[in-house]
Design an enzyme around this catalytic site. Structure first.
Site, PDB file in Angstrom:
ATOM      1  N   ALA A   1       0.878  -1.241   0.141  1.00 51.82           N
ATOM      2  CA  ALA A   1       0.036   0.000   0.128  1.00 51.82           C
ATOM      3  C   ALA A   1       0.861   1.190  -0.078  1.00 51.82           C
ATOM      4  O   ALA A   1       0.278   2.443  -0.187  1.00 51.82           O
ATOM      5  CB  ALA A   1      -0.906   0.073   1.108  1.00 51.82           C
TER       6      ALA A   1
ATOM      7  N   TYR B   1       8.869 -13.726 -13.806  1.00 53.01           N
ATOM      8  CA  TYR B   1       7.547 -12.620 -13.737  1.00 53.01           C
ATOM      9  C   TYR B   1       6.407 -13.691 -13.942  1.00 53.01           C
ATOM     10  O   TYR B   1       5.504 -13.548 -13.432  1.00 53.01           O
ATOM     11  CB  TYR B   1       7.893 -11.269 -14.075  1.00 53.01           C
TER      12      TYR B   1
ATOM     13  N   ALA C   1       5.812 -16.391 -14.867  1.00 59.33           N
ATOM     14  CA  ALA C   1       5.579 -17.620 -14.179  1.00 59.33           C
ATOM     15  C   ALA C   1       4.898 -17.433 -12.809  1.00 59.33           C
ATOM     16  O   ALA C   1       3.902 -18.146 -12.208  1.00 59.33           O
ATOM     17  CB  ALA C   1       6.496 -18.575 -14.138  1.00 59.33           C
TER      18      ALA C   1
ATOM     19  N   SER D   1      -1.923  -9.674 -13.273  1.00 60.55           N
ATOM     20  CA  SER D   1      -1.289  -9.261 -14.345  1.00 60.55           C
ATOM     21  C   SER D   1      -2.200  -9.563 -15.830  1.00 60.55           C
ATOM     22  O   SER D   1      -2.631 -10.517 -15.800  1.00 60.55           O
ATOM     23  CB  SER D   1      -0.043  -9.234 -14.574  1.00 60.55           C
TER      24      SER D   1
ATOM     25  N   ASN E   1      -2.067  -7.248  -3.283  1.00 58.92           N
ATOM     26  CA  ASN E   1      -1.460  -6.452  -4.368  1.00 58.92           C
ATOM     27  C   ASN E   1       0.016  -6.337  -4.500  1.00 58.92           C
ATOM     28  O   ASN E   1       0.551  -6.140  -5.405  1.00 58.92           O
ATOM     29  CB  ASN E   1      -2.050  -4.962  -4.187  1.00 58.92           C
TER      30      ASN E   1
END
Ligand code: NJP
Length: 228
Positions: free
Chosen positions: A9, A150, A152, A137, A86
């Site tokens: 955050a 990234y 995977a 993503s 996130n």
């Protein structure tokens, strides 16, 4: 007042989501490694929106750090209604050139970090029939050269998200799959919309809109990008 947890955050998308949720009246539990940034943000949100904000150091690649974070959040608020998983890091390079350390690091944060975070808050989310939003993503179903580690890690995060959903129908799991967003992910922010970048606020607004849908509607995933 509902309670939302946001990991990662301190900057970028997570920060924008925290701001949007505070505006919507959520009490917040914010985690990241940059405690100074979290402190500043928490003060700002409490003053501006009159919500309660708890912030703590959090490294999602450390089981102990996550455990301490979850304990502090559950003790303070008694439960959570929304978890935004996130926190994430980029990792470029050909697969035959990525080091053991980098491969380990990207999986610890982007994949295992998501699994651990959800696992820890799941009992409370089940009790409150809450929602989990996981920021994966657009590449979570794609193959891309020079970013294999990234990619995977995001496939793994997607698999964890979908499996948690199958095993826990009383909780809603939303996979957010943004295209390029102007954050620290690409170095320093400052990229233009015309270059194909969204703003972190765009991701936050999408999540807020999804949270306002009727209770019986489950949006399993959203793939979204700049029109440029
Ligand atoms: O990146 P950035 P984004 N433990 O670097 C935190 C995905 N995504 O907002 O710990 C806990 O501005 C870090 O905080 P700090 C991406 O994969 C992005 O773009 O203080 N927190 C910071 O708050 C990621 O999953 C794009 O350094 C950790 C935040 O994560 C998510 O969006 C496109 C941590 C990163 O902020 C947010 O990234 C896409 C750890 N170990 C997906 N490591 C894009 N930007 O284009 C980092 O498809 N953080």
């Amino acid at each position: 007042m509902k309670v939302a947890v946001v990991t990662g955050a301190s900057k970028g998308i997570g920060r924008a989501i925290a701001e949007a949720l505070a505006r919507e009246g959520y009490n917040l539990a914010l985690g990241a490694r940059s405690v100074d940034l979290l402190e500043e943000l928490s003060k700002e949100l409490e003053e501006k929106h009159g919500v309660k904000v708890l912030y703590r150091y959090l490294d999602v690649s450390s089981p102990q750090s996550l455990k301490e974070f979850a304990e502090a959040v559950l003790e303070e608020f008694g439960g959570v209604d929304l978890l935004v998983a996130n926190a994430g890091i980029p990792m470029g390079g050909r697969l035959d050139e990525v080091s053991e350390e980098d491969m380990e690091r990207v999986f610890q944060v982007n994949a295992l970090g998501v699994w651990r975070t959800i696992k820890l808050f799941l009992p409370s989310l089940k009790e409150r029939r809450g929602t989990v939003a996981v920021v994966t993503s657009y590449i979570s179903t794609m193959i891309l050269a020079n970013a294999g580690a990234y990619v995977a890690s995001k496939w793994a995060a997607r698999a964890f998200t979908k499996t948690f959903q199958m095993e826990n129908p009383e909780v809603k799991f939303i996979e957010l799959r943004p295209g390029m967003v102007d954050t620290y992910f690409y170095g320093r922010p400052g990229r233009k919309i015309e270059e194909g970048f969204m703003k972190p606020e765009d991701v936050a607004e999408l999540l807020v809109a999804l949270l306002k849908l009727p209770k019986h509607v489950l949006v399993e995933e959203v793939l979204f990008r700049s029109i440029y």
